[in-house]
Write a protein that holds these residues in place. Sequence first.
Motif, PDB file in Angstrom:
ATOM      1  N   ARG A  29       0.823  -1.214   0.000  1.00 26.51           N
ATOM      2  CA  ARG A  29       0.000   0.000   0.000  1.00 26.51           C
ATOM      3  C   ARG A  29       0.856   1.262   0.000  1.00 26.51           C
ATOM      4  O   ARG A  29       0.599   2.208   0.740  1.00 26.51           O
ATOM      5  N   LYS A  31       3.800   1.699   1.148  1.00 23.43           N
ATOM      6  CA  LYS A  31       4.750   1.807   2.265  1.00 23.43           C
ATOM      7  C   LYS A  31       5.894   0.810   2.085  1.00 23.43           C
ATOM      8  O   LYS A  31       5.695  -0.279   1.560  1.00 23.43           O
ATOM      9  N   ASN A  78       0.626   1.335  17.682  1.00 23.13           N
ATOM     10  CA  ASN A  78       0.804   1.661  16.273  1.00 23.13           C
ATOM     11  C   ASN A  78       0.651   0.433  15.379  1.00 23.13           C
ATOM     12  O   ASN A  78       0.752   0.545  14.168  1.00 23.13           O
ATOM     13  N   GLN A  80      -1.428  -1.969  13.379  1.00 12.89           N
ATOM     14  CA  GLN A  80      -2.748  -1.892  12.763  1.00 12.89           C
ATOM     15  C   GLN A  80      -3.261  -3.272  12.359  1.00 12.89           C
ATOM     16  O   GLN A  80      -4.438  -3.557  12.468  1.00 12.89           O
ATOM     17  N   VAL A 115       1.738  -4.784  10.339  1.00 19.41           N
ATOM     18  CA  VAL A 115       1.511  -3.552   9.576  1.00 19.41           C
ATOM     19  C   VAL A 115       1.281  -2.438  10.587  1.00 19.41           C
ATOM     20  O   VAL A 115       0.425  -2.557  11.479  1.00 19.41           O
ATOM     21  N   ASP A 117       0.773   1.842  11.553  1.00 22.21           N
ATOM     22  CA  ASP A 117       0.203   3.104  11.095  1.00 22.21           C
ATOM     23  C   ASP A 117       0.618   4.180  12.093  1.00 22.21           C
ATOM     24  O   ASP A 117       0.953   3.879  13.239  1.00 22.21           O
ATOM     25  N   ARG A 118       0.580   5.407  11.663  1.00 21.14           N
ATOM     26  CA  ARG A 118       0.931   6.508  12.565  1.00 21.14           C
ATOM     27  C   ARG A 118      -0.211   6.827  13.514  1.00 21.14           C
ATOM     28  O   ARG A 118       0.007   7.424  14.567  1.00 21.14           O
ATOM     29  N   GLN A 119      -1.430   6.441  13.138  1.00 25.24           N
ATOM     30  CA  GLN A 119      -2.580   6.672  14.006  1.00 25.24           C
ATOM     31  C   GLN A 119      -2.624   5.582  15.074  1.00 25.24           C
ATOM     32  O   GLN A 119      -2.433   4.408  14.766  1.00 25.24           O
ATOM     33  N   THR A 121      -3.838   2.652  17.400  1.00 24.68           N
ATOM     34  CA  THR A 121      -4.817   1.581  17.247  1.00 24.68           C
ATOM     35  C   THR A 121      -4.919   0.851  18.582  1.00 24.68           C
ATOM     36  O   THR A 121      -3.912   0.365  19.096  1.00 24.68           O
TER      37      THR A 121
END
Length: 146
Positions: A29, A31, A78, A80, A115, A117-119, A121
Amino acid sequence: AQDLALQKARDTIHQRNHLRLWLSPMRYRGKPVWVGQISRDIGVRLTWHSPTFTTHKIDPDVDEARTALAEDMAYSQNLQKIGFARGVGAAPQGTTRQNLTTDPYYTDGYRTVLVFDRQPTSLSEIEFFPWEAAARLNAHPSGAKR
């Protein structure tokens, strides 16, 4: 040589979790994809298989180190998505393999895919890849949903 090496200290200088990462040419995706290996060092020993003549002895239960890493990453908030992929095959305790410096190890043969993510989780929002090792996910200690 690895592109990145990380260590997590434990009780003494002889004990640590040692993570090695290599940047692959693949993308997921958009990345970058990193490929890694983790071991739990449990001591130091002499060896002819290293230019320094010393090495850390690894805990032969490499799956435990893999699980501990996945748990740490889940608690980082982080992570996900997680999944398991087939690796080089199982090596049961009675039929161990050896690493480069001849330490024996055993494994169920699966590799963890993570995997990030910066958001943030939460544990209950971590998703799972629905691969052939889906049955292993039901026993995942983080309590994350499938």
